[in-house]
Design an enzyme around this catalytic site. Structure first.
Site, short mmCIF file in Angstrom:
data_model
loop_
_atom_site.label_atom_id
_atom_site.label_comp_id
_atom_site.label_asym_id
_atom_site.label_seq_id
_atom_site.Cartn_x
_atom_site.Cartn_y
_atom_site.Cartn_z
N SER A 128 0.80 -1.22 0.00
CA SER A 128 0.00 0.00 0.00
C SER A 128 0.84 1.27 0.00
O SER A 128 0.36 2.33 -0.40
CB SER A 128 -0.94 0.02 1.21
OG SER A 128 -0.23 0.16 2.41
N LYS A 137 0.84 4.65 6.81
CA LYS A 137 0.27 5.47 5.73
C LYS A 137 0.91 6.86 5.79
O LYS A 137 1.61 7.21 6.73
CB LYS A 137 -1.25 5.61 5.88
CG LYS A 137 -2.03 4.31 5.96
CD LYS A 137 -2.04 3.52 4.67
CE LYS A 137 -2.84 2.23 4.82
NZ LYS A 137 -2.71 1.37 3.63
#
Length: 251
Positions: A58, A99
């Site tokens: 990701s 993230k």
């Protein structure tokens, strides 16, 4: 009864032994300095940083599957736009995640138009770290509540991030959920290096990506200290061997 032989004119000190004393002192000082550097640098890293393994793509290409990163423990209130953070939020399953922060409390963050380019408070953001340019998934428009963060993966087409949780506080997470800020990759060997600070959000007012912590100087001190100890010990060993060989030839 044996006595101590005084270093008088009749019994002078051995030239070889007296000549070794300054060298031995210097060797001891160098090893002590090496120990201080090595232990001090390692202790600073151990106290301030934690390793984390990257399980998904990701955050590719910034972070890849199987990477082990070092992240500095940080208070969520010190996080700025652009920081890559480690966090845990129960509304996201309670698992540790990594993230990038793209908006903080009070920001209006959106992706719209044909290319779904990211904007913060209406200002377009150039994001050179993305896995791909062009359309980056579905559109959204969120005003981030105070004390919360909006986070996206750098691989926008393969990341489950704030866009996946828009129904809960607009996909945001509390700033207090942040555990650390990623600063470097430590494994595999071919990818060792600082993560680097992005300037993508510097044109916006408010909190920016944080400056690097003491990881680089601490790592340098650790390596330099270890090298100093090894080199000093090796030189001392070679010098000792040379003295023994010299005495053997002269006897």
């Amino acid at each position: 009864m044996s006595g101590v032989v005084e270093q008088t004119a009749d019994h002078p000190a051995s030239p070889a032994r007296s000549g070794r004393r300054p060298a031995a002192v210097l060797q001891g000082v160098a090893i002590a300095l090496g120990l201080v550097l090595m232990i001090g640098g390692f202790a600073l890293i151990a106290i301030d940083y934690r390793p984390y393994s990257i399980p998904t793509a990701s955050m590719s290409p910034t972070l890849r599957i199987g990477d082990t990163v070092l992240a500095r423990k940080i208070d969520g209130g010190a996080v700025g736009r652009g920081d890559v953070v480690v966090f845990r939020d129960q509304d996201w399953g309670g698992e540790l995640m990594v993230k990038r922060v793209v908006a903080v409390g009070g920001d209006t963050v959106a992706a719209a138009g044909n290319d779904h380019r990211l904007t913060v408070d209406g200002q377009a953001v150039e994001e050179p770290y993305l896995a791909a340019q062009g359309p980056q998934g579905s559109s959204f428009n969120v005003t981030v509540p105070p004390g919360r963060l909006f986070l996206l993966g750098d691989n926008r087409l393969g990341s489950l991030d704030s866009r996946t949780h828009l129904e809960v506080d607009g996909g945001t997470v509390p700033a207090g959920a942040v555990e650390a800020r990623v600063e470097a990759t430590m494994m595999p060997f071919g990818r060792v290096g600082d993560l680097g600070r992005t300037a993508a959000f510097d044109g916006l007012p408010g909190p920016k990506a944080g400056a690097p912590g003491p990881l680089q100087p601490a790592a340098f001190a650790t390596v330099a200290g270890a090298a100093l100890i090894l080199v000093t010990s090796a030189v001392g060993g070679v010098a000792g061997l040379a003295r023994r060989l010299s005495r053997g030839r002269s006897s």
